[in-house]
Design a protein around this motif. Structure first.
Motif, PDB file in Angstrom:
ATOM      1  N   VAL A  11       0.835  -1.195   0.000  1.00 33.42           N
ATOM      2  CA  VAL A  11       0.000   0.000   0.000  1.00 33.42           C
ATOM      3  C   VAL A  11       0.869   1.243   0.000  1.00 33.42           C
ATOM      4  O   VAL A  11       2.041   1.212   0.395  1.00 33.42           O
ATOM      5  CB  VAL A  11      -0.930   0.020   1.235  1.00 33.42           C
ATOM      6  CG1 VAL A  11      -1.878  -1.158   1.210  1.00 33.42           C
ATOM      7  CG2 VAL A  11      -0.141   0.056   2.518  1.00 33.42           C
ATOM      8  N   GLN A  12       0.287   2.345  -0.439  1.00 31.34           N
ATOM      9  CA  GLN A  12       1.025   3.594  -0.538  1.00 31.34           C
ATOM     10  C   GLN A  12       1.005   4.335   0.794  1.00 31.34           C
ATOM     11  O   GLN A  12       0.004   4.336   1.511  1.00 31.34           O
ATOM     12  CB  GLN A  12       0.418   4.465  -1.632  1.00 31.34           C
ATOM     13  CG  GLN A  12       1.231   5.714  -1.949  1.00 31.34           C
ATOM     14  CD  GLN A  12       0.698   6.456  -3.161  1.00 31.34           C
ATOM     15  OE1 GLN A  12      -0.250   5.991  -3.812  1.00 31.34           O
ATOM     16  NE2 GLN A  12       1.287   7.591  -3.474  1.00 31.34           N
TER      17      GLN A  12
ATOM     18  N   THR B 121       3.414 -10.208  13.375  1.00 32.64           N
ATOM     19  CA  THR B 121       2.585 -10.936  12.410  1.00 32.64           C
ATOM     20  C   THR B 121       1.712  -9.998  11.586  1.00 32.64           C
ATOM     21  O   THR B 121       1.204 -10.401  10.542  1.00 32.64           O
ATOM     22  CB  THR B 121       1.679 -11.957  13.117  1.00 32.64           C
ATOM     23  OG1 THR B 121       0.858 -11.264  14.060  1.00 32.64           O
ATOM     24  CG2 THR B 121       2.519 -13.007  13.833  1.00 32.64           C
ATOM     25  N   MET B 122       1.505  -8.770  12.035  1.00 30.70           N
ATOM     26  CA  MET B 122       0.673  -7.810  11.316  1.00 30.70           C
ATOM     27  C   MET B 122       1.367  -6.454  11.325  1.00 30.70           C
ATOM     28  O   MET B 122       2.127  -6.126  12.237  1.00 30.70           O
ATOM     29  CB  MET B 122      -0.719  -7.685  11.956  1.00 30.70           C
ATOM     30  CG  MET B 122      -1.504  -8.980  12.006  1.00 30.70           C
ATOM     31  SD  MET B 122      -3.110  -8.794  12.835  1.00 30.70           S
ATOM     32  CE  MET B 122      -4.037  -7.923  11.578  1.00 30.70           C
ATOM     33  N   GLN B 123       1.080  -5.648  10.292  1.00 28.19           N
ATOM     34  CA  GLN B 123       1.630  -4.307  10.207  1.00 28.19           C
ATOM     35  C   GLN B 123       0.504  -3.283  10.196  1.00 28.19           C
ATOM     36  O   GLN B 123      -0.648  -3.594   9.874  1.00 28.19           O
ATOM     37  CB  GLN B 123       2.483  -4.157   8.944  1.00 28.19           C
ATOM     38  CG  GLN B 123       3.818  -4.892   9.015  1.00 28.19           C
ATOM     39  CD  GLN B 123       4.680  -4.611   7.805  1.00 28.19           C
ATOM     40  OE1 GLN B 123       4.322  -4.956   6.685  1.00 28.19           O
ATOM     41  NE2 GLN B 123       5.808  -3.971   8.024  1.00 28.19           N
TER      42      GLN B 123
ATOM     43  N   LEU C 282      -8.313  -4.510  13.555  1.00 23.04           N
ATOM     44  CA  LEU C 282      -7.174  -5.365  13.205  1.00 23.04           C
ATOM     45  C   LEU C 282      -6.830  -6.310  14.353  1.00 23.04           C
ATOM     46  O   LEU C 282      -6.625  -7.511  14.152  1.00 23.04           O
ATOM     47  CB  LEU C 282      -5.959  -4.512  12.847  1.00 23.04           C
ATOM     48  CG  LEU C 282      -6.026  -3.694  11.561  1.00 23.04           C
ATOM     49  CD1 LEU C 282      -4.757  -2.863  11.420  1.00 23.04           C
ATOM     50  CD2 LEU C 282      -6.236  -4.572  10.342  1.00 23.04           C
ATOM     51  N   LEU C 283      -6.760  -5.777  15.554  1.00 26.30           N
ATOM     52  CA  LEU C 283      -6.428  -6.601  16.716  1.00 26.30           C
ATOM     53  C   LEU C 283      -7.504  -7.652  16.974  1.00 26.30           C
ATOM     54  O   LEU C 283      -7.200  -8.810  17.281  1.00 26.30           O
ATOM     55  CB  LEU C 283      -6.244  -5.719  17.951  1.00 26.30           C
ATOM     56  CG  LEU C 283      -4.981  -4.852  17.986  1.00 26.30           C
ATOM     57  CD1 LEU C 283      -5.076  -3.808  19.089  1.00 26.30           C
ATOM     58  CD2 LEU C 283      -3.736  -5.717  18.187  1.00 26.30           C
TER      59      LEU C 283
ATOM     60  N   VAL D 179      -6.456  -2.292   6.387  1.00 23.69           N
ATOM     61  CA  VAL D 179      -7.203  -3.516   6.098  1.00 23.69           C
ATOM     62  C   VAL D 179      -6.618  -4.196   4.859  1.00 23.69           C
ATOM     63  O   VAL D 179      -6.387  -5.414   4.837  1.00 23.69           O
ATOM     64  CB  VAL D 179      -8.700  -3.201   5.896  1.00 23.69           C
ATOM     65  CG1 VAL D 179      -9.448  -4.436   5.401  1.00 23.69           C
ATOM     66  CG2 VAL D 179      -9.319  -2.707   7.202  1.00 23.69           C
ATOM     67  N   GLN D 180      -6.332  -3.406   3.831  1.00 24.76           N
ATOM     68  CA  GLN D 180      -5.743  -3.951   2.600  1.00 24.76           C
ATOM     69  C   GLN D 180      -4.346  -4.510   2.857  1.00 24.76           C
ATOM     70  O   GLN D 180      -3.993  -5.579   2.356  1.00 24.76           O
ATOM     71  CB  GLN D 180      -5.684  -2.864   1.527  1.00 24.76           C
ATOM     72  CG  GLN D 180      -7.039  -2.346   1.089  1.00 24.76           C
ATOM     73  CD  GLN D 180      -6.934  -1.066   0.287  1.00 24.76           C
ATOM     74  OE1 GLN D 180      -5.852  -0.657  -0.127  1.00 24.76           O
ATOM     75  NE2 GLN D 180      -8.081  -0.415   0.075  1.00 24.76           N
ATOM     76  N   LEU D 181      -3.561  -3.780   3.633  1.00 26.11           N
ATOM     77  CA  LEU D 181      -2.191  -4.187   3.924  1.00 26.11           C
ATOM     78  C   LEU D 181      -2.142  -5.574   4.549  1.00 26.11           C
ATOM     79  O   LEU D 181      -1.257  -6.379   4.243  1.00 26.11           O
ATOM     80  CB  LEU D 181      -1.537  -3.159   4.862  1.00 26.11           C
ATOM     81  CG  LEU D 181      -0.136  -3.462   5.396  1.00 26.11           C
ATOM     82  CD1 LEU D 181       0.877  -3.456   4.253  1.00 26.11           C
ATOM     83  CD2 LEU D 181       0.252  -2.431   6.450  1.00 26.11           C
ATOM     84  N   ASN D 182      -3.103  -5.858   5.414  1.00 27.77           N
ATOM     85  CA  ASN D 182      -3.131  -7.136   6.116  1.00 27.77           C
ATOM     86  C   ASN D 182      -4.073  -8.153   5.476  1.00 27.77           C
ATOM     87  O   ASN D 182      -4.358  -9.197   6.072  1.00 27.77           O
ATOM     88  CB  ASN D 182      -3.513  -6.897   7.584  1.00 27.77           C
ATOM     89  CG  ASN D 182      -2.424  -6.157   8.343  1.00 27.77           C
ATOM     90  OD1 ASN D 182      -1.413  -6.742   8.704  1.00 27.77           O
ATOM     91  ND2 ASN D 182      -2.616  -4.861   8.561  1.00 27.77           N
ATOM     92  N   GLU D 183      -4.572  -7.811   4.261  1.00 31.58           N
ATOM     93  CA  GLU D 183      -5.402  -8.718   3.464  1.00 31.58           C
ATOM     94  C   GLU D 183      -6.620  -9.214   4.253  1.00 31.58           C
ATOM     95  O   GLU D 183      -6.946 -10.395   4.286  1.00 31.58           O
ATOM     96  CB  GLU D 183      -4.573  -9.903   2.960  1.00 31.58           C
ATOM     97  CG  GLU D 183      -3.407  -9.471   2.082  1.00 31.58           C
ATOM     98  CD  GLU D 183      -2.589 -10.646   1.568  1.00 31.58           C
ATOM     99  OE1 GLU D 183      -2.762 -11.766   2.088  1.00 31.58           O
ATOM    100  OE2 GLU D 183      -1.776 -10.442   0.648  1.00 31.58           O
TER     101      GLU D 183
END
Length: 247
Positions: free
Chosen positions: A2-3, A18-20, A62-63, A89-93
């Protein structure tokens, strides 16, 4: 990938990497209160619906996605923060599990069904609207921290509007607003059921409050053991470490 825009950066959501999450020091960066609320709140494990109000950059959805397969909706009023949340949301699919809405919780949201959600979570602005001389020069931070766009009553009213009968509402706030929270929960038929005070370390005053209520529930409040974040040597306690590291 993602940008990123302006001063945004990519951080790990939890220490286990595990997530960004996209963050911005000038717009929004999540803090410990969001992590504690996401850990404290009851969530259905396999299915259900969850609504998160005042979502910021989407940190709580996300959490929560790490704990449940339920469908999660987040609502955020600030356009830049909403955009960050969508990209997170997109970043973590997680597009199939999390949906973000750009909206005002004081207004009826046509995309949200009333009396529908199993769980509603909220990390609202903590402080009453300050005088103009006290406002943060950064509008993003002022809105996130102060009751500029919504009061505590607005938040509780919205929670009641969207949670189903028997559903749960979980909130993180400051201990100084406890009486207000309990009074408003009962005014809107959200019976307080669980509460926990969070302390920086032993011997210090509590600086966070976690509270959960049930819509149309019976009176029966459980006070959980206190949660201490730091040992006296400023290392994390075991309880805090387990939460922060996502164990």
């Amino acid at each position: 990938m993602v940008q990123l825009f302006d001063d945004e950066r990519l951080d790990y959501l939890l220490a286990n990497e595990t997530m960004q999450i996209i963050q911005s020091p000038s717009a929004f960066s999540f803090s410990l209160d969001a992590v504690l609320l996401a850990h404290f709140a009851y969530v259905p494990i396999k299915k259900g619906t969850i609504l998160d109000l005042c979502s910021g950059n989407g940190v709580i959805p996300l959490l929560l996605s790490r704990r449940t397969n339920a469908y999660i909706t987040g609502v955020e009023i600030q356009k830049r923060l909403f955009d960050m949340a969508e990209r997170n949301v997109q970043l973590n699919e997680l597009e199939k599990q999390i949906n973000m809405i750009h909206g005002d919780l004081k207004e009826m949201q046509p995309k949200l069904a009333q009396s529908h959600f199993d769980v509603v979570t909220c990390n609202p602005p903590y402080f009453r609207t300050p005088q103009k001389t006290e406002l943060n020069k950064n509008d993003y931070l002022t809105i996130a921290r102060h009751e500029v766009f919504c009061t505590l009553e607005d938040v509780v009213r919205a929670c009641k509007l969207y949670v189903r009968p028997g559903g749960k509402v979980a909130m993180v706030h400051r201990p100084g607003r406890l009486v207000d929270i309990i009074s408003l929960f009962r005014k809107y038929k959200l019976e307080p059921k669980r509460m926990q005070l969070v302390y920086p370390k032993t011997g210090r005053d509590a600086n966070m409050l976690l509270v959960e209520g049930i819509r149309d529930g019976n009176a029966d409040l459980t006070i959980l053991p206190p949660l201490y974040i730091y040992n006296h040597d400023n290392t994390y306690t075991k309880e805090a470490k387990d939460i922060i590291y996502g164990r």
